[in-house]
Motif scaffolding. Sequence first.
Motif, short mmCIF file in Angstrom:
data_model
loop_
_atom_site.label_atom_id
_atom_site.label_comp_id
_atom_site.label_asym_id
_atom_site.label_seq_id
_atom_site.Cartn_x
_atom_site.Cartn_y
_atom_site.Cartn_z
N ASN A 14 23.71 -30.80 -2.71
CA ASN A 14 23.90 -32.33 -2.75
C ASN A 14 24.67 -32.58 -1.35
O ASN A 14 25.75 -32.04 -1.30
CB ASN A 14 24.79 -32.65 -3.71
N PRO A 15 24.27 -33.36 -0.34
CA PRO A 15 24.96 -33.70 0.92
C PRO A 15 26.17 -34.34 0.62
O PRO A 15 27.37 -33.86 1.55
CB PRO A 15 24.09 -34.56 1.51
N LEU A 16 26.33 -35.46 -0.33
CA LEU A 16 27.63 -35.82 -0.50
C LEU A 16 28.60 -34.69 -0.96
O LEU A 16 29.90 -34.88 -0.60
CB LEU A 16 27.89 -36.73 -1.44
N PHE A 17 28.23 -33.55 -1.95
CA PHE A 17 29.21 -32.57 -2.06
C PHE A 17 29.64 -31.72 -1.04
O PHE A 17 30.91 -31.49 -0.86
CB PHE A 17 28.52 -31.61 -3.25
N LEU A 18 28.61 -31.40 -0.19
CA LEU A 18 29.05 -30.68 1.21
C LEU A 18 30.03 -31.51 1.84
O LEU A 18 30.95 -31.06 2.38
CB LEU A 18 27.87 -30.39 1.99
N SER A 19 29.78 -32.60 2.04
CA SER A 19 30.56 -33.69 3.09
C SER A 19 32.06 -33.71 2.33
O SER A 19 33.00 -33.66 3.28
CB SER A 19 30.05 -35.02 2.97
N LEU A 20 32.19 -34.06 1.12
CA LEU A 20 33.40 -34.05 0.34
C LEU A 20 34.12 -32.63 0.70
O LEU A 20 35.45 -32.52 1.05
CB LEU A 20 33.23 -34.24 -0.93
N SER A 21 33.40 -31.58 0.31
CA SER A 21 33.98 -30.20 0.48
C SER A 21 34.53 -29.86 1.86
O SER A 21 35.55 -29.41 1.78
CB SER A 21 32.93 -28.94 0.00
#
Length: 255
Positions: free
Chosen positions: A3-10
Amino acid sequence: MTNPLFLSLSSGVFIAGSAAYLGTLMLSTKMALVAGPLGQLALPGTALALLYGFSLSLGAFPFVVAGVVLIWLLEIRTKLQMEALTAIVFATGVAGAFLFLPIDKAEAALVGDIGRVALHDTIVSVILSSGVFFVIRRCYPEIMLISIHEDLARAEGINVKLYNLIYLSTIAIIVSLGVYLVGGLMTAALVAVPAAAAKNVSKTLLQYGLTAVSFGIVSAVIGILLATYLSLPAGPLVILTSGVIFAVTALMTKI
């Protein structure tokens, strides 16, 4: 597919948290504003990354490291203050960047592009950010003593040149990673604002560090989530969130 959002948040959480912790040291040693010029020194590298389609941080890192090494060498040779040398080196780098920075892609270089971070970029960000955190935690007392009284630090057997190089290197890493999150224009805010907010409400050094990291992480999470749902750049929203947190803590000190 991740998930791109998960990568961004991480990526954002680790970068912002480590930047905020580094900021507590930089604020105490009156070096917080150095991150700004170094972030802008990364612009030539980000311009190359945008031109040839590779990672922004990968493009920024060699230029920031080269600038840090040059500042370190000039400090030894000239005995000028680190802040003055940073300003000299950064001005040259920025002038070079604007010769070939693609105008149509300038937004990513100036305000960040964390929404497009890839899995391998996230892994590198987590590893390097964690490394910076633990290095700073280990070297915190020595760097603080050097900033307060360099001669006393030498008398205590501290290798001043080595610790200055370590300090500058950690700043270079965070600045390079911060280009992804907030771009080259706002790296000073990424480092300084959560630390300043934490200083408003902290009574001990331990509380200062933990609060700064918490404020940095909260700012990154809120800013990235707002950017995702409002279709706006994450960098400015992360810094604006930090600014709101700072304003709240400043009001709390007057109550």
